[in-house]
Write a protein that holds these residues in place. Structure first.
Motif, PDB file in Angstrom:
ATOM      1  N   GLY A  20       0.844  -1.185   0.000  1.00 28.98           N
ATOM      2  CA  GLY A  20       0.000   0.000   0.000  1.00 28.98           C
ATOM      3  C   GLY A  20       0.882   1.238   0.000  1.00 28.98           C
ATOM      4  O   GLY A  20       1.947   1.249   0.604  1.00 28.98           O
ATOM      5  N   ILE A  21       0.453   2.269  -0.706  1.00 29.31           N
ATOM      6  CA  ILE A  21       1.196   3.532  -0.741  1.00 29.31           C
ATOM      7  C   ILE A  21       0.278   4.636  -0.241  1.00 29.31           C
ATOM      8  O   ILE A  21      -0.837   4.794  -0.720  1.00 29.31           O
ATOM      9  N   SER A  22       0.767   5.399   0.718  1.00 33.87           N
ATOM     10  CA  SER A  22      -0.015   6.456   1.339  1.00 33.87           C
ATOM     11  C   SER A  22       0.759   7.760   1.322  1.00 33.87           C
ATOM     12  O   SER A  22       1.986   7.769   1.424  1.00 33.87           O
ATOM     13  N   PHE A  40      -0.370  -6.359   5.049  1.00 29.58           N
ATOM     14  CA  PHE A  40       0.649  -6.096   4.029  1.00 29.58           C
ATOM     15  C   PHE A  40       1.286  -4.746   4.346  1.00 29.58           C
ATOM     16  O   PHE A  40       0.695  -3.911   5.031  1.00 29.58           O
ATOM     17  N   PRO A  41       2.514  -4.529   3.866  1.00 35.33           N
ATOM     18  CA  PRO A  41       3.238  -3.307   4.200  1.00 35.33           C
ATOM     19  C   PRO A  41       2.625  -2.060   3.566  1.00 35.33           C
ATOM     20  O   PRO A  41       2.060  -2.107   2.473  1.00 35.33           O
ATOM     21  N   LEU A  42       2.776  -0.956   4.267  1.00 37.26           N
ATOM     22  CA  LEU A  42       2.387   0.351   3.752  1.00 37.26           C
ATOM     23  C   LEU A  42       3.657   1.175   3.540  1.00 37.26           C
ATOM     24  O   LEU A  42       4.528   1.214   4.410  1.00 37.26           O
ATOM     25  N   LEU A  43       3.749   1.812   2.398  1.00 38.94           N
ATOM     26  CA  LEU A  43       4.881   2.665   2.074  1.00 38.94           C
ATOM     27  C   LEU A  43       4.435   4.119   2.135  1.00 38.94           C
ATOM     28  O   LEU A  43       3.279   4.429   1.871  1.00 38.94           O
ATOM     29  N   ALA A  44       5.358   5.015   2.458  1.00 46.21           N
ATOM     30  CA  ALA A  44       5.034   6.435   2.580  1.00 46.21           C
ATOM     31  C   ALA A  44       5.484   7.209   1.351  1.00 46.21           C
ATOM     32  O   ALA A  44       6.630   7.123   0.938  1.00 46.21           O
TER      33      ALA A  44
END
Length: 55
Positions: A20-22, A40-44
């Protein structure tokens, strides 16, 4: 994101991962993931805001 989270095992069958991208800062991700039960991982994409989406 909830739908992707529910289908995560289907992606894993094909050796695929979901990220995920936030545009929020990384310090917000743990609470967001916990609240939505994400696995699942979140990316910044925080600074400069939206730089990844502009690519």
């Amino acid at each position: 994101m909830t739908l992707y989270n529910e289908l995560l095992s289907e992606f894993h069958k094909y050796n695929a991962e979901i990220l995920g991208i936030s545009v929020d800062g990384v310090w917000r991700h743990p609470a967001f993931a916990r609240d939505r039960h994400l696995h699942f991982p979140l990316l910044a994409d925080f600074e400069p805001k939206g730089a990844v989406q502009d690519e």
